[in-house]
Design a protein around this motif. Structure first.
Motif, PDB file in Angstrom:
ATOM      1  N   UNK A 217       0.833  -1.203   0.000  1.00 33.92           N
ATOM      2  CA  UNK A 217       0.000   0.000   0.000  1.00 33.92           C
ATOM      3  C   UNK A 217       0.868   1.254   0.000  1.00 33.92           C
ATOM      4  N   UNK A 218       0.439   2.247  -0.742  1.00 31.69           N
ATOM      5  CA  UNK A 218       1.047   3.571  -0.683  1.00 31.69           C
ATOM      6  C   UNK A 218       0.291   4.390   0.355  1.00 31.69           C
ATOM      7  N   UNK A 219       0.973   4.751   1.428  1.00 33.35           N
ATOM      8  CA  UNK A 219       0.315   5.498   2.507  1.00 33.35           C
ATOM      9  C   UNK A 219       0.305   6.979   2.149  1.00 33.35           C
ATOM     10  N   UNK A 220      -0.896   7.523   2.029  1.00 32.75           N
ATOM     11  CA  UNK A 220      -1.075   8.933   1.686  1.00 32.75           C
ATOM     12  C   UNK A 220      -1.641   9.665   2.892  1.00 32.75           C
ATOM     13  N   UNK A 221      -0.839  10.528   3.489  1.00 33.74           N
ATOM     14  CA  UNK A 221      -1.302  11.326   4.627  1.00 33.74           C
ATOM     15  C   UNK A 221      -2.037  12.547   4.078  1.00 33.74           C
ATOM     16  N   UNK A 222      -3.358  12.506   4.085  1.00 35.23           N
ATOM     17  CA  UNK A 222      -4.150  13.578   3.471  1.00 35.23           C
ATOM     18  C   UNK A 222      -4.284  14.783   4.386  1.00 35.23           C
ATOM     19  N   UNK A 223      -4.072  14.575   5.683  1.00 33.30           N
ATOM     20  CA  UNK A 223      -4.131  15.683   6.642  1.00 33.30           C
ATOM     21  C   UNK A 223      -3.292  15.295   7.849  1.00 33.30           C
ATOM     22  N   UNK A 224      -2.681  16.285   8.474  1.00 32.08           N
ATOM     23  CA  UNK A 224      -1.861  16.038   9.654  1.00 32.08           C
ATOM     24  C   UNK A 224      -2.245  17.029  10.738  1.00 32.08           C
ATOM     25  N   UNK A 225      -2.380  16.509  11.944  1.00 32.25           N
ATOM     26  CA  UNK A 225      -2.733  17.352  13.083  1.00 32.25           C
ATOM     27  C   UNK A 225      -2.128  16.760  14.344  1.00 32.25           C
ATOM     28  N   UNK A 226      -1.791  17.616  15.278  1.00 31.73           N
ATOM     29  CA  UNK A 226      -1.291  17.149  16.567  1.00 31.73           C
ATOM     30  C   UNK A 226      -2.426  16.832  17.530  1.00 31.73           C
ATOM     31  N   UNK A 227      -3.667  17.172  17.156  1.00 33.44           N
ATOM     32  CA  UNK A 227      -4.811  17.001  18.047  1.00 33.44           C
ATOM     33  C   UNK A 227      -5.630  15.785  17.643  1.00 33.44           C
ATOM     34  N   UNK A 228      -5.831  14.873  18.567  1.00 32.87           N
ATOM     35  CA  UNK A 228      -6.648  13.696  18.284  1.00 32.87           C
ATOM     36  C   UNK A 228      -8.107  14.074  18.025  1.00 32.87           C
ATOM     37  N   UNK A 229      -8.585  15.115  18.694  1.00 30.22           N
ATOM     38  CA  UNK A 229      -9.960  15.553  18.450  1.00 30.22           C
ATOM     39  C   UNK A 229     -10.131  16.013  17.006  1.00 30.22           C
ATOM     40  N   UNK A 230      -9.121  16.674  16.459  1.00 29.31           N
ATOM     41  CA  UNK A 230      -9.176  17.099  15.056  1.00 29.31           C
ATOM     42  C   UNK A 230      -9.093  15.890  14.129  1.00 29.31           C
ATOM     43  N   UNK A 231      -8.239  14.914  14.461  1.00 30.97           N
ATOM     44  CA  UNK A 231      -8.138  13.698  13.649  1.00 30.97           C
ATOM     45  C   UNK A 231      -9.485  12.984  13.595  1.00 30.97           C
ATOM     46  N   UNK A 232     -10.180  12.975  14.721  1.00 29.82           N
ATOM     47  CA  UNK A 232     -11.505  12.362  14.778  1.00 29.82           C
ATOM     48  C   UNK A 232     -12.464  13.066  13.826  1.00 29.82           C
ATOM     49  N   UNK A 233     -12.440  14.404  13.826  1.00 25.65           N
ATOM     50  CA  UNK A 233     -13.330  15.172  12.947  1.00 25.65           C
ATOM     51  C   UNK A 233     -12.976  14.963  11.479  1.00 25.65           C
TER      52      UNK A 233
END
Length: 304
Positions: A217-233
């Motif tokens: 698989x090619x892992x594509x990081x479409x968004x990066x955040x230090x906040x887990x709450x933001x990752x959830x959203x």
């Protein structure tokens, strides 16, 4: 010897480089270096061995590490007690990682304030900053994630810890976006929400999770955040697969807004631990610690 000077020396002890120590003290490296020279001028000896890279304390200064930490802690407690009178003895400062502040800390704080005549302040920060707040006595108790198979690094006998609950890092996605995500995965692209490598969960993502993924698989990081709450959203919005603590995702999982994708994708076994320094604690802190470790205030074990 000023308290802030002792804190400067402790920052050097706790950092890999002088630049990192300056960041801990919220100073530029040139300003921090000037302050160290001021301390050296005041005590009349060199405290840094500048012939080494990275720069470290001289052997004679390093030999007094435990004493420097003890004196700094004692001075900080004395300053707080003199400045706040009896108020400080009834206040407890928690430092917790952001996800813990959102999903777990409120229950702990309510249980403590219901049982004790205390006021609680909650400071939310990343993993390393929480630990630094604890060591510098700017927080009384830290609430941190740790990997089940990796114990927290302690500064000798200065810090004690107690495991509160299991809280695995689980892969989640919104069900309405699951088919699209799976089609992209079959095409060889894994869209994920990432964390910066310099934060705790970013290190977990890169060091623990990624090696377990299908290498085709090619892992594509479409968004990066230090906040887990933001990752959830981001995951709720369909941006990609997010790994978040189960405690944080539990409500959305219960309502069907999110679904878990393990064992198709790996989870990481983690737990939430409470930490405190072993010296100079007020009676209120001791009482709160007894409640935390007795189990009455502990969050329920999260079913993985």
């Amino acid at each position: 010897m000023r308290l802030e000077w002792l804190d400067d020396l402790i920052a050097i002890m706790d950092s890999a480089t002088l630049s990192e120590a300056a960041q801990r003290r919220h100073l530029t490296q040139p300003a921090f270096s000037r302050r160290i020279r001021t301390i050296e001028a005041a005590v009349g000896i060199d405290l840094l061995d500048r012939s080494r890279k990275p720069v470290r304390l001289t052997p004679s200064a390093g030999a007094h590490e435990a004493r420097i930490r003890d004196i700094a802690q004692a001075l900080r407690v004395l300053r707080d007690e003199l400045g706040r009178g009896d108020t400080r003895s009834r206040e407890i400062v928690f430092a917790s990682q952001h996800a813990i502040s959102t999903a777990i800390a409120p229950r702990l704080v309510c249980a403590i304030t219901d049982s004790l005549d205390v006021r609680v302040r909650l400071r939310s920060a990343n993993h390393d900053d929480c630990y630094s707040l604890l060591l510098t006595r700017k927080a009384d108790i830290a609430l941190l994630f740790q990997l089940d198979d990796e114990p927290l690094e302690h500064h000798g006998q200065l810090v004690e810890s107690h495991r509160l609950a299991r809280d695995p890092l689980v892969p989640v996605i919104a069900p309405e976006h699951r088919q699209t995500f799976q089609r992209q995965t079959r095409q060889g692209v894994l869209r994920i929400i990432g964390y910066p490598r310099e934060v705790f969960l970013g290190e977990v993502l890169h060091r623990v999770l990624k090696p377990q993924l299908d290498p085709s698989l090619t892992v594509l990081c479409v968004a990066e955040t230090a906040l887990t709450t933001a990752a959830l959203e981001f995951s709720l919005a369909g941006a990609g697969l997010a790994w978040v603590p189960l405690s944080l995702a539990s409500k959305a999982l219960a309502t069907g807004e999110l679904v878990r994708l393990d064992p198709e994708f790996p989870l990481v076994s983690m737990c939430v631990s409470a930490l405190r320094t072993t010296r100079g604690n007020s009676s209120s802190i001791d009482s709160a610690w007894k409640l935390l470790t007795a189990g009455d205030t502990r969050p329920n074990e999260v079913d993985s």
